[in-house]
Motif scaffolding. Structure first.
Motif: not given
Length: 284
Positions: A25-26, A84-89
């Motif tokens: 998580y960001g 990498e997860d940020a682009q699939h939020w």
């Protein structure tokens, strides 16, 4: 943060945190102007969908200095996805914000299909999006917020012991309702903007029935948008209808709940809904 981002999001720190479940998580932490934890302990307001919401909501921290309507001080903690997860939020939020066992309404599937036909998503992206809905874990995400993230915020930013808030929009609003219904004791105020109660068989209604007359102590503020209600998209019509049903059932029981109808669409309503929550639940 870089100088560029610091200029856009003043007084904001960023860090990444891996949950006990292995998800990254960001986290953006925005403090009030002139905040000094050594002299002032301030509650935190957690804002969901950080990858989208932080730019629309974090700058509103300056409203704490608004001479025309002062708000009680708060630290904003925006929670999104990292790496990498940020682009699939927008897909991963389905996993985290939707209650376990929440049914997928046919109108929602139709809306996803419309996105494919319009070129907004590929077939592969649409399938992955729906797959997250079929295996949702709002319970695990709530545990992450309260048992893993909050202790770090408390330690690093010297937050107050009470007075914390939670705000979510759309499926984030559904998560806010879910959190309120669980009776979580961390949050004293909860904002649910256009909560994604799309199905009449939503877990929200089952939780309402199970709750009976035992009402949570937290104050709940619920908003919907007039363009959702009056537009021609079935998914948003259902959302507002079901949100109104939830509201009516709660007010009939004397719950500490307030509401507002905003002049926005589903997409443009996030910032207005957050402001409505602040003005209603955090006014001095």
């Amino acid at each position: 943060m870089s100088a560029m981002w610091q200029g856009c999001l003043a007084d904001t720190d960023y860090f990444e945190l891996r949950s006990s479940g292995g998800h990254d998580y960001g986290v953006w932490v925005t403090t009030p102007p002139g905040y000094d934890p050594a002299t002032t302990q301030t509650p935190a307001v957690y804002v969901l969908d950080g990858n989208w919401a932080v730019g629309l909501t974090a700058p509103l921290i300056v409203t704490q200095k608004d001479p025309m309507q002062q708000l009680r001080p708060y630290i904003q903690v925006s929670v999104g996805y990292a790496g990498e997860d940020a682009q699939h939020w927008d897909r991963l939020r389905n996993r985290d914000l939707v209650p376990p066992g929440e049914p997928i309404a046919p109108e929602f599937i139709d809306a996803v299909e419309m996105g494919v036909q319009a070129g907004a998503r590929t077939r592969e992206e649409a399938d992955a999006y729906l797959a997250e809905l079929r295996d949702s874990h709002a319970d695990a995400f709530l545990s992450f917020l309260t048992a893993e993230l909050h202790p770090r915020i408390e330690r690093d930013y010297g937050t107050a012991a009470s007075g914390h808030g939670l705000f979510g929009y759309s499926y984030g609003g559904l998560f806010s309702l879910y959190t309120w219904l669980t009776g979580s004791t961390l949050f004293e105020t909860i904002g649910a903007g256009s909560p994604g109660v799309v199905s009449e068989d939503s877990q929200v209604f089952a939780m309402l029935e199970k709750m009976g007359d035992r009402l949570p102590a937290a104050r709940l503020h619920l908003t919907v948008n007039d363009r959702e209600l009056l537009g021609d998209l079935a998914i948003y019509q259902n959302l507002t209808k079901n949100a109104a049903t939830v509201l009516h059932r709660l007010t009939a029981r004397g719950a500490a709940v307030t509401s507002a109808v905003l002049r926005e669409t589903h997409v443009t309503g996030l910032q207005a809904s957050f402001l409505s929550y602040l003005r209603t639940c955090r006014a001095r």
